[in-house]
Design a protein around this motif. Structure first.
Motif, PDB file in Angstrom:
ATOM      1  N   SER B  25       0.828  -1.207   0.000  1.00 52.14           N
ATOM      2  CA  SER B  25       0.000   0.000   0.000  1.00 52.14           C
ATOM      3  C   SER B  25       0.863   1.258   0.000  1.00 52.14           C
ATOM      4  O   SER B  25       2.065   1.222   0.299  1.00 52.14           O
ATOM      5  N   GLN B  26       0.219   2.360  -0.331  1.00 54.86           N
ATOM      6  CA  GLN B  26       0.920   3.638  -0.331  1.00 54.86           C
ATOM      7  C   GLN B  26       1.302   4.015   1.093  1.00 54.86           C
ATOM      8  O   GLN B  26       0.569   3.749   2.045  1.00 54.86           O
ATOM      9  N   SER B  27       2.448   4.663   1.236  1.00 53.93           N
ATOM     10  CA  SER B  27       2.924   5.082   2.550  1.00 53.93           C
ATOM     11  C   SER B  27       1.870   5.945   3.250  1.00 53.93           C
ATOM     12  O   SER B  27       1.310   6.870   2.652  1.00 53.93           O
ATOM     13  N   GLY B  28       1.568   5.621   4.514  1.00 54.88           N
ATOM     14  CA  GLY B  28       0.585   6.379   5.276  1.00 54.88           C
ATOM     15  C   GLY B  28      -0.826   5.829   5.180  1.00 54.88           C
ATOM     16  O   GLY B  28      -1.711   6.273   5.920  1.00 54.88           O
ATOM     17  N   HIS B  29      -1.060   4.878   4.292  1.00 52.21           N
ATOM     18  CA  HIS B  29      -2.383   4.275   4.146  1.00 52.21           C
ATOM     19  C   HIS B  29      -2.495   3.022   5.007  1.00 52.21           C
ATOM     20  O   HIS B  29      -1.520   2.292   5.194  1.00 52.21           O
ATOM     21  N   ASN B  30      -3.719   2.769   5.526  1.00 53.16           N
ATOM     22  CA  ASN B  30      -3.907   1.616   6.406  1.00 53.16           C
ATOM     23  C   ASN B  30      -4.971   0.636   5.913  1.00 53.16           C
ATOM     24  O   ASN B  30      -5.269  -0.346   6.586  1.00 53.16           O
ATOM     25  N   THR B  31      -5.540   0.898   4.761  1.00 53.31           N
ATOM     26  CA  THR B  31      -6.642   0.076   4.250  1.00 53.31           C
ATOM     27  C   THR B  31      -6.332  -0.353   2.822  1.00 53.31           C
ATOM     28  O   THR B  31      -5.869   0.461   2.027  1.00 53.31           O
ATOM     29  N   VAL B  32      -6.595  -1.610   2.544  1.00 49.01           N
ATOM     30  CA  VAL B  32      -6.357  -2.140   1.207  1.00 49.01           C
ATOM     31  C   VAL B  32      -7.625  -2.794   0.685  1.00 49.01           C
ATOM     32  O   VAL B  32      -8.270  -3.564   1.396  1.00 49.01           O
ATOM     33  N   SER B  33      -7.985  -2.477  -0.546  1.00 46.65           N
ATOM     34  CA  SER B  33      -9.126  -3.101  -1.215  1.00 46.65           C
ATOM     35  C   SER B  33      -8.640  -3.807  -2.469  1.00 46.65           C
ATOM     36  O   SER B  33      -7.685  -3.360  -3.103  1.00 46.65           O
ATOM     37  N   TRP B  34      -9.322  -4.879  -2.823  1.00 46.94           N
ATOM     38  CA  TRP B  34      -9.004  -5.633  -4.039  1.00 46.94           C
ATOM     39  C   TRP B  34     -10.197  -5.587  -4.973  1.00 46.94           C
ATOM     40  O   TRP B  34     -11.362  -5.705  -4.553  1.00 46.94           O
ATOM     41  N   TYR B  35      -9.895  -5.443  -6.268  1.00 48.27           N
ATOM     42  CA  TYR B  35     -10.916  -5.396  -7.304  1.00 48.27           C
ATOM     43  C   TYR B  35     -10.531  -6.341  -8.444  1.00 48.27           C
ATOM     44  O   TYR B  35      -9.339  -6.528  -8.739  1.00 48.27           O
ATOM     45  N   GLN B  36     -11.548  -6.902  -9.073  1.00 48.73           N
ATOM     46  CA  GLN B  36     -11.355  -7.710 -10.278  1.00 48.73           C
ATOM     47  C   GLN B  36     -11.900  -6.944 -11.476  1.00 48.73           C
ATOM     48  O   GLN B  36     -13.038  -6.465 -11.431  1.00 48.73           O
ATOM     49  N   GLN B  37     -11.100  -6.822 -12.527  1.00 48.42           N
ATOM     50  CA  GLN B  37     -11.552  -6.112 -13.719  1.00 48.42           C
ATOM     51  C   GLN B  37     -11.463  -7.040 -14.926  1.00 48.42           C
ATOM     52  O   GLN B  37     -10.370  -7.332 -15.423  1.00 48.42           O
ATOM     53  N   ALA B  38     -12.598  -7.509 -15.377  1.00 43.85           N
ATOM     54  CA  ALA B  38     -12.653  -8.311 -16.595  1.00 43.85           C
ATOM     55  C   ALA B  38     -12.479  -7.404 -17.804  1.00 43.85           C
ATOM     56  O   ALA B  38     -12.717  -6.187 -17.734  1.00 43.85           O
ATOM     57  N   LEU B  39     -12.090  -7.985 -18.906  1.00 44.52           N
ATOM     58  CA  LEU B  39     -11.823  -7.218 -20.118  1.00 44.52           C
ATOM     59  C   LEU B  39     -13.049  -6.435 -20.547  1.00 44.52           C
ATOM     60  O   LEU B  39     -14.151  -6.984 -20.637  1.00 44.52           O
ATOM     61  N   GLY B  40     -12.899  -5.136 -20.760  1.00 46.27           N
ATOM     62  CA  GLY B  40     -13.992  -4.307 -21.244  1.00 46.27           C
ATOM     63  C   GLY B  40     -14.996  -3.898 -20.188  1.00 46.27           C
ATOM     64  O   GLY B  40     -16.048  -3.347 -20.529  1.00 46.27           O
ATOM     65  N   GLN B  41     -14.694  -4.160 -18.924  1.00 47.06           N
ATOM     66  CA  GLN B  41     -15.617  -3.818 -17.849  1.00 47.06           C
ATOM     67  C   GLN B  41     -14.939  -2.947 -16.807  1.00 47.06           C
ATOM     68  O   GLN B  41     -13.709  -2.795 -16.796  1.00 47.06           O
ATOM     69  N   GLY B  42     -15.745  -2.384 -15.932  1.00 46.39           N
ATOM     70  CA  GLY B  42     -15.206  -1.644 -14.812  1.00 46.39           C
ATOM     71  C   GLY B  42     -14.787  -2.584 -13.695  1.00 46.39           C
ATOM     72  O   GLY B  42     -15.207  -3.745 -13.649  1.00 46.39           O
ATOM     73  N   PRO B  43     -13.943  -2.111 -12.784  1.00 46.35           N
ATOM     74  CA  PRO B  43     -13.519  -2.952 -11.656  1.00 46.35           C
ATOM     75  C   PRO B  43     -14.699  -3.347 -10.767  1.00 46.35           C
ATOM     76  O   PRO B  43     -15.618  -2.555 -10.552  1.00 46.35           O
ATOM     77  N   GLN B  44     -14.643  -4.586 -10.259  1.00 42.00           N
ATOM     78  CA  GLN B  44     -15.661  -5.093  -9.337  1.00 42.00           C
ATOM     79  C   GLN B  44     -15.004  -5.347  -7.977  1.00 42.00           C
ATOM     80  O   GLN B  44     -13.972  -6.014  -7.892  1.00 42.00           O
ATOM     81  N   PHE B  45     -15.641  -4.845  -6.927  1.00 46.84           N
ATOM     82  CA  PHE B  45     -15.099  -4.964  -5.578  1.00 46.84           C
ATOM     83  C   PHE B  45     -15.094  -6.410  -5.103  1.00 46.84           C
ATOM     84  O   PHE B  45     -16.121  -7.090  -5.165  1.00 46.84           O
ATOM     85  N   ILE B  46     -13.914  -6.856  -4.606  1.00 46.09           N
ATOM     86  CA  ILE B  46     -13.809  -8.212  -4.050  1.00 46.09           C
ATOM     87  C   ILE B  46     -13.933  -8.151  -2.533  1.00 46.09           C
ATOM     88  O   ILE B  46     -14.853  -8.727  -1.950  1.00 46.09           O
ATOM     89  N   PHE B  47     -13.001  -7.468  -1.880  1.00 41.59           N
ATOM     90  CA  PHE B  47     -13.056  -7.259  -0.436  1.00 41.59           C
ATOM     91  C   PHE B  47     -12.070  -6.185  -0.033  1.00 41.59           C
ATOM     92  O   PHE B  47     -11.263  -5.705  -0.833  1.00 41.59           O
ATOM     93  N   GLN B  48     -12.176  -5.793   1.245  1.00 46.52           N
ATOM     94  CA  GLN B  48     -11.302  -4.776   1.808  1.00 46.52           C
ATOM     95  C   GLN B  48     -10.738  -5.269   3.128  1.00 46.52           C
ATOM     96  O   GLN B  48     -11.415  -5.979   3.877  1.00 46.52           O
ATOM     97  N   TYR B  49      -9.507  -4.867   3.427  1.00 46.11           N
ATOM     98  CA  TYR B  49      -8.862  -5.211   4.684  1.00 46.11           C
ATOM     99  C   TYR B  49      -8.458  -3.961   5.438  1.00 46.11           C
ATOM    100  O   TYR B  49      -7.894  -3.021   4.865  1.00 46.11           O
ATOM    101  N   TYR B  50      -8.772  -3.984   6.727  1.00 49.76           N
ATOM    102  CA  TYR B  50      -8.404  -2.894   7.641  1.00 49.76           C
ATOM    103  C   TYR B  50      -8.017  -3.530   8.967  1.00 49.76           C
ATOM    104  O   TYR B  50      -8.732  -4.394   9.474  1.00 49.76           O
TER     105      TYR B  50
END
Lengths: 110, 116
Positions: B25-50
Motif C-alpha cells: 500500500s501507499q505510505s501512510g495508508h492503512n486500508t487495502v481493497s481488491w478489485y477484479q476487472q474483466a476485459l472491457g468492464q469496470g472494476p468489481q469490488f472483491i473485499f477490503q482489509y483494515y
C-alpha cells in the motif's frame, strides 16, 4: 446491487474539442469519483466530489455531483492526444466499496 | 506516482491451481481493497482489509480470500482457479479515519492473471 450506467460507451473526438460524459445510478451515492485508465495500467484518480451540486475542476477537467445524488458528469475542455484512455465513474456510500461504471473509451483524432 | 505496487505484473495459471497476488500500500495508508476487472468492464469490488481483518466483501465466492499484514501490505489468494477468473486484479489503498472513510483510493498497476 448498485449499477452505474456510463454514456457514451465510446467516443471519437477532434483535438481541441470539448467533450462530456456522464454517469447515472439507480441508487444515491455520497461520493462520486472519476478515474482514467490507460492500457496496462491501474485507474488514476482525476476528480473526487463529496457534496450534491458540487462543481470541481482539475486543469482542463470539470466534474459535477448531481443534485439528486444519482448522477455525475465529466467535461474535458480543449482535448489533446494524451486524453486518450478509458474514463470510469465510481460511486460510494458511507461504506467501504467503490461501485464502478463500465467506462467511456475516448479516442482523439489528431 | 501513487506508491501502490503489485506483484507479479503478469501470471499464467492452469485451471484448478491456486494463486497468490501481492500488494504494497501507499505510505501512510492503512486500508487495502481488491478489485477484479474483466476485459472491457469496470472494476468489481472483491473485499477490503483494515487492521488485518476483512472489513467488507463483494459478491465473490469463499475461494477468494485475503490477508493484510502489520505493515499494511496485503495478499489476494484464489483457490481452484476457473477460466472466468482470468482478469486484471487491482489493489487500492486508502486511509480510514474511523467515522468517515477517506474515499480517495489510489490504485496499483494491477496483476494480469490468465487461467488456461
Amino acid at each position: 446491487g448498485q449499477q452505474l450506467n456510463q454514456s457514451p460507451q465510446s467516443m471519437f473526438i477532434q483535438e481541441g474539442e470539448d467533450v462530456s460524459m456522464n454517469c447515472t445510478s439507480s441508487s444515491i451515492f455520497n461520493t462520486w469519483l472519476w478515474y482514467k485508465q490507460d492500457p496496462g495500467e491501474g485507474p488514476v484518480l482525476l476528480i473526487a466530489l463529496y457534496k450534491a451540486g458540487e462543481l470541481t475542476s482539475n486543469g482542463r477537467l470539470t466534474a459535477q455531483f448531481g443534485i439528486t445524488r444519482k448522477d455525475s458528469f465529466l467535461n474535458i475542455s480543449a482535448s489533446i492526444p494524451s486524453d486518450v484512455g478509458i474514463y470510469f465513474c465510481a460511486g460510494q456510500l458511507s461504506d467501504y466499496k467503490l461501485s464502478f461504471g463500465a467506462g467511456t473509451t475516448v479516442t482523439v483524432r489528431a | 506516482e501513487t506508491g501502490v505496487t503489485q506483484s507479479p505484473t503478469h501470471l499464467i495459471k492452469t485451471r484448478g491451481q491456486q494463486v497468490t497476488l501481492r500488494c504494497s500500500s501507499q505510505s501512510g495508508h492503512n486500508t487495502v481493497s481488491w478489485y477484479q476487472q474483466a476485459l472491457g468492464q469496470g472494476p468489481q469490488f472483491i473485499f477490503q482489509y483494515y487492521r488485518e481483518e476483512e472489513n467488507g466483501r463483494g459478491n465473490f465466492p469463499p475461494r477468494f480470500s485475503g490477508l493484510q499484514f502489520p505493515n499494511y501490505s496485503s495478499e489476494l489468494n484464489v483457490n481452484a482457479l476457473e477460466l472466468d477468473d482470468s482478469a486484471l486484479y487491482l489493489c487500492a489503498s486508502s486511509f480510514f479515519r474511523g467515522a468517515q472513510m477517506n474515499t480517495e483510493a489510489f490504485f496499483g498497476q494491477g496483476t494480469r492473471l490468465t487461467v488456461v
